[in-house]
Every structure is written in structure tokens, then in C-alpha cells.
Design a protein around this motif. Structure first.
Motif, PDB file in Angstrom:
ATOM      1  N   ILE A  15     -28.537  75.514 -50.121  1.00  0.00           N
ATOM      2  CA  ILE A  15     -28.168  75.507 -51.551  1.00  0.00           C
ATOM      3  C   ILE A  15     -27.783  76.931 -51.984  1.00  0.00           C
ATOM      4  O   ILE A  15     -26.801  77.138 -52.686  1.00  0.00           O
ATOM      5  CB  ILE A  15     -29.318  74.943 -52.414  1.00  0.00           C
ATOM      6  CG1 ILE A  15     -29.539  73.462 -52.078  1.00  0.00           C
ATOM      7  CG2 ILE A  15     -29.042  75.124 -53.904  1.00  0.00           C
ATOM      8  CD1 ILE A  15     -30.816  72.847 -52.655  1.00  0.00           C
ATOM      9  N   GLY A  16     -28.550  77.901 -51.500  1.00  0.00           N
ATOM     10  CA  GLY A  16     -28.259  79.310 -51.813  1.00  0.00           C
ATOM     11  C   GLY A  16     -26.890  79.715 -51.277  1.00  0.00           C
ATOM     12  O   GLY A  16     -26.095  80.351 -51.986  1.00  0.00           O
ATOM     13  N   ARG A  17     -26.599  79.317 -50.035  1.00  0.00           N
ATOM     14  CA  ARG A  17     -25.292  79.657 -49.436  1.00  0.00           C
ATOM     15  C   ARG A  17     -24.139  79.024 -50.219  1.00  0.00           C
ATOM     16  O   ARG A  17     -23.050  79.577 -50.300  1.00  0.00           O
ATOM     17  CB  ARG A  17     -25.231  79.197 -47.976  1.00  0.00           C
ATOM     18  CG  ARG A  17     -25.682  80.284 -46.990  1.00  0.00           C
ATOM     19  CD  ARG A  17     -25.310  79.904 -45.567  1.00  0.00           C
ATOM     20  NE  ARG A  17     -26.049  78.739 -45.109  1.00  0.00           N
ATOM     21  CZ  ARG A  17     -27.247  78.792 -44.532  1.00  0.00           C
ATOM     22  NH1 ARG A  17     -27.835  79.960 -44.312  1.00  0.00           N
ATOM     23  NH2 ARG A  17     -27.864  77.698 -44.160  1.00  0.00           N
ATOM     24  N   ALA A  18     -24.429  77.847 -50.808  1.00  0.00           N
ATOM     25  CA  ALA A  18     -23.383  77.175 -51.616  1.00  0.00           C
ATOM     26  C   ALA A  18     -23.235  77.840 -52.989  1.00  0.00           C
ATOM     27  O   ALA A  18     -22.366  77.463 -53.771  1.00  0.00           O
ATOM     28  CB  ALA A  18     -23.724  75.695 -51.771  1.00  0.00           C
ATOM     29  N   GLY A  19     -24.120  78.789 -53.293  1.00  0.00           N
ATOM     30  CA  GLY A  19     -24.036  79.498 -54.576  1.00  0.00           C
ATOM     31  C   GLY A  19     -25.043  79.007 -55.602  1.00  0.00           C
ATOM     32  O   GLY A  19     -24.978  79.380 -56.765  1.00  0.00           O
ATOM     33  N   GLY A  20     -25.980  78.135 -55.185  1.00  0.00           N
ATOM     34  CA  GLY A  20     -26.960  77.565 -56.122  1.00  0.00           C
ATOM     35  C   GLY A  20     -26.359  76.358 -56.822  1.00  0.00           C
ATOM     36  O   GLY A  20     -25.146  76.137 -56.771  1.00  0.00           O
ATOM     37  N   LEU A  21     -27.206  75.578 -57.462  1.00  0.00           N
ATOM     38  CA  LEU A  21     -26.720  74.384 -58.152  1.00  0.00           C
ATOM     39  C   LEU A  21     -26.034  74.790 -59.462  1.00  0.00           C
ATOM     40  O   LEU A  21     -26.551  75.624 -60.205  1.00  0.00           O
ATOM     41  CB  LEU A  21     -27.880  73.430 -58.479  1.00  0.00           C
ATOM     42  CG  LEU A  21     -28.698  72.877 -57.308  1.00  0.00           C
ATOM     43  CD1 LEU A  21     -29.808  71.967 -57.825  1.00  0.00           C
ATOM     44  CD2 LEU A  21     -27.818  72.140 -56.308  1.00  0.00           C
ATOM     45  N   ASP A  22     -24.890  74.200 -59.711  1.00  0.00           N
ATOM     46  CA  ASP A  22     -24.241  74.397 -61.013  1.00  0.00           C
ATOM     47  C   ASP A  22     -24.780  73.401 -62.022  1.00  0.00           C
ATOM     48  O   ASP A  22     -25.077  73.739 -63.157  1.00  0.00           O
ATOM     49  CB  ASP A  22     -22.729  74.186 -60.884  1.00  0.00           C
ATOM     50  CG  ASP A  22     -22.089  75.272 -60.043  1.00  0.00           C
ATOM     51  OD1 ASP A  22     -22.283  76.457 -60.372  1.00  0.00           O
ATOM     52  OD2 ASP A  22     -21.420  74.936 -59.044  1.00  0.00           O
ATOM     53  N   LEU A  23     -24.875  72.153 -61.571  1.00  0.00           N
ATOM     54  CA  LEU A  23     -25.280  71.077 -62.483  1.00  0.00           C
ATOM     55  C   LEU A  23     -26.261  70.178 -61.736  1.00  0.00           C
ATOM     56  O   LEU A  23     -25.943  69.675 -60.664  1.00  0.00           O
ATOM     57  CB  LEU A  23     -24.031  70.293 -62.897  1.00  0.00           C
ATOM     58  CG  LEU A  23     -24.226  69.088 -63.789  1.00  0.00           C
ATOM     59  CD1 LEU A  23     -24.941  69.465 -65.079  1.00  0.00           C
ATOM     60  CD2 LEU A  23     -22.866  68.481 -64.138  1.00  0.00           C
ATOM     61  N   CYS A  24     -27.432  70.019 -62.295  1.00  0.00           N
ATOM     62  CA  CYS A  24     -28.442  69.179 -61.656  1.00  0.00           C
ATOM     63  C   CYS A  24     -28.693  67.958 -62.537  1.00  0.00           C
ATOM     64  O   CYS A  24     -29.143  68.080 -63.677  1.00  0.00           O
ATOM     65  CB  CYS A  24     -29.733  69.972 -61.453  1.00  0.00           C
ATOM     66  SG  CYS A  24     -30.926  69.102 -60.428  1.00  0.00           S
ATOM     67  N   LEU A  25     -28.343  66.783 -62.015  1.00  0.00           N
ATOM     68  CA  LEU A  25     -28.624  65.529 -62.715  1.00  0.00           C
ATOM     69  C   LEU A  25     -30.030  65.095 -62.337  1.00  0.00           C
ATOM     70  O   LEU A  25     -30.396  65.136 -61.158  1.00  0.00           O
ATOM     71  CB  LEU A  25     -27.631  64.453 -62.286  1.00  0.00           C
ATOM     72  CG  LEU A  25     -26.319  64.324 -63.061  1.00  0.00           C
ATOM     73  CD1 LEU A  25     -25.538  65.602 -63.026  1.00  0.00           C
ATOM     74  CD2 LEU A  25     -25.492  63.175 -62.527  1.00  0.00           C
ATOM     75  N   LEU A  26     -30.777  64.651 -63.339  1.00  0.00           N
ATOM     76  CA  LEU A  26     -32.161  64.257 -63.082  1.00  0.00           C
ATOM     77  C   LEU A  26     -32.420  62.866 -63.651  1.00  0.00           C
ATOM     78  O   LEU A  26     -32.005  62.561 -64.770  1.00  0.00           O
ATOM     79  CB  LEU A  26     -33.129  65.231 -63.770  1.00  0.00           C
ATOM     80  CG  LEU A  26     -33.054  66.702 -63.350  1.00  0.00           C
ATOM     81  CD1 LEU A  26     -33.873  67.560 -64.311  1.00  0.00           C
ATOM     82  CD2 LEU A  26     -33.570  66.862 -61.922  1.00  0.00           C
ATOM     83  N   GLY A  27     -33.144  62.051 -62.886  1.00  0.00           N
ATOM     84  CA  GLY A  27     -33.736  60.841 -63.431  1.00  0.00           C
ATOM     85  C   GLY A  27     -35.157  61.188 -63.859  1.00  0.00           C
ATOM     86  O   GLY A  27     -35.598  62.337 -63.714  1.00  0.00           O
ATOM     87  N   LEU A  28     -35.869  60.224 -64.371  1.00  0.00           N
ATOM     88  CA  LEU A  28     -37.232  60.494 -64.856  1.00  0.00           C
ATOM     89  C   LEU A  28     -38.182  59.438 -64.311  1.00  0.00           C
ATOM     90  O   LEU A  28     -38.018  58.246 -64.598  1.00  0.00           O
ATOM     91  CB  LEU A  28     -37.231  60.474 -66.390  1.00  0.00           C
ATOM     92  CG  LEU A  28     -38.559  60.684 -67.101  1.00  0.00           C
ATOM     93  CD1 LEU A  28     -39.128  62.079 -66.819  1.00  0.00           C
ATOM     94  CD2 LEU A  28     -38.389  60.491 -68.606  1.00  0.00           C
ATOM     95  N   GLY A  29     -39.147  59.871 -63.524  1.00  0.00           N
ATOM     96  CA  GLY A  29     -40.177  58.944 -63.060  1.00  0.00           C
ATOM     97  C   GLY A  29     -41.083  58.557 -64.219  1.00  0.00           C
ATOM     98  O   GLY A  29     -41.270  59.344 -65.160  1.00  0.00           O
TER      99      GLY A  29
END
Ligand code: GLP
Length: 245
Positions: free
Chosen positions: A121-135
Motif C-alpha cells: 500500500i505504501g509503494r502504491a502511495g497510500g490509500l486515496d479513498l477508503c470505502l468502509l462498511g460497518l459491522g
């Protein structure tokens, strides 16, 4: 009660909320086609992937330059097990769209080094957008509530309620749901430049209230998104029914 800085958008139905999430992602991808995404699974996300597939077919969702990291995966399944999140993603999204080779990633399971995922993930530059569901217990990814949370990708023991909630992937048999999983950690997800949370249905109303208006606590991992500077929450009316306004 202190007011949340989060942007919360309430839609009449679950389908409307799913469409709004898909359109939000599509707008972002049209502006920046090489986004690095964090992607969740779960029943709530199925209509979102349906909408995304539809947008892709209509040429409104460019995916050829995307890198997508799934948030979590069960541990202890044979490769290709139909209950795996890899199978879920294949069924609901990846087999229906065109993405580049190596653009779809899953956490390393079966004893492989979890930290390799954070390095990727770091090599890809980190996450730009993180979609989350909710348990229903407040988990995001598979970061289960407890006295402490892990920052980075880690192996986790699943709570009984979580195994029960995921039994639908294993023919309804809780005993078949793996006891462990590998999940991105809280820091990896919350260092994303933007995060979105989607929750629908009356069954999520109580945890939505605690997530958005309760204290920020490791007992409700999703509550940490209150501290994120760019978080948008997509709800349907039922999931929002315990919020004041
Ligand atoms: C699973 C996933 C989570 C997801 C949650 C929500 O537990 N590991 O990432 O957020 O499901 O599930 P559902 O949408 O089925 O309620």
C-alpha cells in the motif's frame, strides 16, 4: 453532545444510498483515474458493486488505472474457496469489469507476512479513498471492538457475532466461518486521504448512532472516523433512524 464534523448524507432507500456511493466514487475516478482504493465487502456493498458495474458498462467509471486493496480476508480457507472475500469480489465486481493486471489486491493469508500488505500500500502511495462498511458491532474491515486496536495489517480472531454476520457466505453455517481473518489496521485505513462509510437498514441504526454521536473509542472502532478530516457517511433512512436530525 458535541456536534460531529462528519458529512452525513441520508437517502430514502438502501438502493439510493448505494447509488450515491457509486456515483461519488465514479466522480472521483473521472477526476483522478489512478486512485488507490480500499474496498470492503459485506451485504451492504453488494448493491454498491452492482451500481459500479453498471456505471463501468456505461463508460462512466474508468478502472484501468485503479489499484484496489481489499480491507480484509478470511484466514484458513483453501484458495478459491467460494466463501472467501476474493470470491465475493470476483462474483460481484471483478469478473464484471475490466481492471489492469495486479490492480486487485487482497491481504496476505495462510501465514504470509501481514506487514507486506502495508508495504504494498505504501509503494502504491497510500490509500486515496477508503470505502468502509460497518459491522453491527462497530467493526470496520475486521478491526473488532476491544481495549486496543491494531494500526497495521494484522491477523485477528473474529468475534462470534461477526462470524454469525458472515455465515451467509458459508451457506448459513456459522461453524464453517473461519475463526480468524487478516485485516488492514486502523492507521492504514484512516490515513486514506478520504474515507466513506456506508450503512443501511434498521439493524445498523444503533451502531450508526454510536459511531457518529458517541465518544471516539476502541469499543466502537468505526467511531474513529469522527477524527478524520475528510469523511462522508452514506446512510438510508432506516440506518439513520436513531440520529437526531
Ligand atoms: C464484514 C466485513 C466488513 C464489512 C462488514 C459489514 O464483516 N469484514 O468489512 O464492513 O462485513 O457487513 P454487512 O454489510 O453484511 O452488514
Amino acid at each position: 453532545m458535541p456536534e460531529s464534523r462528519l458529512q452525513v448524507v441520508v437517502h430514502p432507500t438502501a438502493r439510493d444510498a448505494a447509488r450515491a456511493v457509486a456515483q461519488f466514487l465514479a466522480r472521483n475516478l473521472r477526476a483522478t483515474p489512478d486512485l488507490v482504493l480500499g474496498l470492503p465487502t459485506g451485504r451492504t456493498m453488494i448493491p454498491v458493486y452492482d451500481e459500479l458495474t453498471d456505471l463501468h458498462r456505461r463508460g462512466r467509471l474508468p478502472l484501468d488505472r485503479v489499484t484496489a486493496f481489499n480491507l480484509d480476508e478470511f484466514d484458513g480457507l483453501a484458495p478459491g474457496d467460494p466463501g472467501s472475500f476474493a470470491a465475493y469480489m470476483h462474483t460481484h465486481f471483478y469478473r464484471l469489469v475490466r481492471m489492469r493486471r495486479g490492480g486487485c489486491r487482497f491481504p496476505p493469508v495462510s501465514g504470509r507476512d501481514p506487514s507486506a500488505y502495508d508495504q504494498d500500500i505504501g509503494r502504491a502511495g497510500g490509500l486515496d479513498l477508503c470505502l468502509l462498511g460497518l459491522g453491527a458491532n462497530g467493526h470496520i474491515g475486521f478491526n473488532e471492538p476491544g481495549p486496543a486496536l491494531a494500526a497495521h495489517t494484522h491477523r485477528v480472531r473474529l468475534q462470534t457475532a461477526t462470524r454469525r454476520a458472515n455465515a451467509y457466505l458459508f451457506g448459513g453455517r456459522v461453524s464453517r466461518v473461519p475463526t480468524h481473518a487478516v485485516s488492514m489496521g486502523m492507521a492504514t485505513m484512516l490515513q486514506a486521504r478520504a474515507v466513506t462509510l456506508i450503512a443501511t437498514g434498521a439493524g445498523k441504526a444503533a451502531i450508526v448512532r454510536r459511531t457518529l454521536t458517541g465518544p471516539i473509542t476502541t469499543r466502537v472502532p468505526a467511531s474513529l472516523i469522527q477524527s478524520h478530516p475528510h469523511a462522508i457517511v452514506f446512510l438510508d433512512k432506516d440506518a439513520a433512524s436513531q440520529l437526531n436530525n
